[in-house]
Design a protein around this motif. Structure first.
Motif, short mmCIF file in Angstrom:
data_model
loop_
_atom_site.label_atom_id
_atom_site.label_comp_id
_atom_site.label_asym_id
_atom_site.label_seq_id
_atom_site.Cartn_x
_atom_site.Cartn_y
_atom_site.Cartn_z
N LEU A 65 0.83 -1.22 0.00
CA LEU A 65 0.00 0.00 0.00
C LEU A 65 0.86 1.26 0.00
O LEU A 65 0.55 2.23 -0.70
N GLN A 66 1.94 1.24 0.78
CA GLN A 66 2.82 2.41 0.81
C GLN A 66 3.42 2.68 -0.56
O GLN A 66 3.45 3.82 -1.03
N ARG A 67 3.88 1.63 -1.23
CA ARG A 67 4.48 1.81 -2.56
C ARG A 67 3.42 2.20 -3.58
O ARG A 67 3.65 3.03 -4.44
N ALA A 68 2.23 1.61 -3.47
CA ALA A 68 1.14 1.95 -4.39
C ALA A 68 0.85 3.45 -4.31
O ALA A 68 0.66 4.12 -5.33
N ALA A 69 0.82 3.98 -3.09
CA ALA A 69 0.49 5.40 -2.88
C ALA A 69 1.47 6.33 -3.59
O ALA A 69 1.09 7.43 -4.02
N THR A 70 2.72 5.88 -3.74
CA THR A 70 3.72 6.76 -4.37
C THR A 70 3.50 6.90 -5.88
O THR A 70 4.13 7.75 -6.51
N TYR A 71 2.64 6.11 -6.47
CA TYR A 71 2.36 6.19 -7.91
C TYR A 71 1.37 7.30 -8.28
O TYR A 71 1.11 7.53 -9.45
N GLY A 72 0.78 7.94 -7.27
CA GLY A 72 -0.18 9.00 -7.60
C GLY A 72 -0.41 9.93 -6.43
O GLY A 72 0.38 9.98 -5.49
N ASP A 73 -1.53 10.68 -6.50
CA ASP A 73 -1.83 11.66 -5.45
C ASP A 73 -2.83 11.14 -4.44
O ASP A 73 -2.95 11.66 -3.35
N ARG A 74 -3.62 10.15 -4.84
CA ARG A 74 -4.52 9.55 -3.86
C ARG A 74 -4.66 8.06 -4.13
O ARG A 74 -4.58 7.61 -5.27
N LEU A 75 -4.83 7.32 -3.03
CA LEU A 75 -4.89 5.87 -3.12
C LEU A 75 -6.26 5.37 -2.67
O LEU A 75 -6.72 5.69 -1.57
N ILE A 76 -6.90 4.59 -3.55
CA ILE A 76 -8.19 4.00 -3.25
C ILE A 76 -8.01 2.48 -3.19
O ILE A 76 -7.35 1.90 -4.05
N VAL A 77 -8.60 1.87 -2.16
CA VAL A 77 -8.40 0.42 -1.97
C VAL A 77 -9.74 -0.31 -1.96
O VAL A 77 -10.64 0.03 -1.19
N GLY A 78 -9.85 -1.30 -2.83
CA GLY A 78 -11.02 -2.19 -2.83
C GLY A 78 -10.73 -3.38 -1.93
O GLY A 78 -9.78 -4.12 -2.17
N VAL A 79 -11.53 -3.52 -0.89
CA VAL A 79 -11.32 -4.61 0.08
C VAL A 79 -12.37 -5.69 -0.20
O VAL A 79 -13.58 -5.41 -0.17
N SER A 80 -11.91 -6.91 -0.48
CA SER A 80 -12.89 -7.93 -0.87
C SER A 80 -13.80 -8.32 0.29
O SER A 80 -13.37 -8.43 1.44
N THR A 81 -15.05 -8.51 -0.03
CA THR A 81 -16.04 -8.84 1.00
C THR A 81 -15.80 -10.25 1.53
O THR A 81 -15.11 -11.06 0.90
N ASP A 82 -16.39 -10.55 2.66
CA ASP A 82 -16.27 -11.90 3.24
C ASP A 82 -16.80 -12.94 2.25
O ASP A 82 -16.21 -14.00 2.07
#
Ligand code: CTP
Length: 130
Positions: free
Chosen positions: A21-38
């Motif tokens: 997640l930390q590295r993903a965030a460095t690719y842009g200005d905002r980071l959105i995360v899809g968390v898979s449901t149970d």
């Protein structure tokens, strides 16, 4: 402004998740995360996550480099999620290498190297063997 999106279960949150997640965030200005449901997780892995989706969302939402997170209901809806959130870059761990190249017509697709020697599955195995 560049938006990065990534997806995952993030069960039993560990350092491999943080690194991704930390590295993903460095690719842009905002980071959105899809968390898979149970339910999605059960259909994918044949077991329920240790932490339920509300708790997993709460953990991801609590990270300072995550701007928004949402529930991912279907693996097949990546295109819709990317378009809905206006994501410019899709970041995934390299266990998914090549699997999302078909989305490169709507966004840049980046695969990041996984952190070696750590996974939710392995942590569960270590704990249950004790
Ligand atoms: N990830 C990573 N390094 C690790 C473990 C996970 O970079 N050591 C990344 C995955 O590539 C994915 C995201 O973190 O992009 C979420 O992964 P997830 O499947 O939730 O975690 P795992 O630990 O791989 O879970 P499991 O063992 O249940 O497959």
């Amino acid at each position: 402004m560049k938006t990065v999106i990534t997806f995952g279960t993030f069960d039993v949150f560990h350092v491999g998740h943080v690194n991704l997640l930390q590295r993903a965030a460095t690719y842009g200005d905002r980071l959105i995360v899809g968390v898979s449901t149970d339910e999605l997780n059960f259909s994918k892995k044949g077991r329920n996550p240790v932490y339920n989706q509300d708790d997993r969302m709460k953990i991801i939402n609590g990270l300072r480099y995550v701007n928004l997170c949402f529930e991912e209901y279907s693996l097949e809806k990546k295109r819709e999620y990317i378009e809905y959130y206006g994501a410019d870059i899709l970041v995934m761990g390299d266990d998914w290498k090549g699997k999302f190249d078909y989305l490169s017509d709507i966004c840049e697709v980046v695969y990041l190297e996984r952190t070696p020697s750590v996974s939710t599955t392995e942590i569960i195995e270590v704990i249950t063997s004790r």
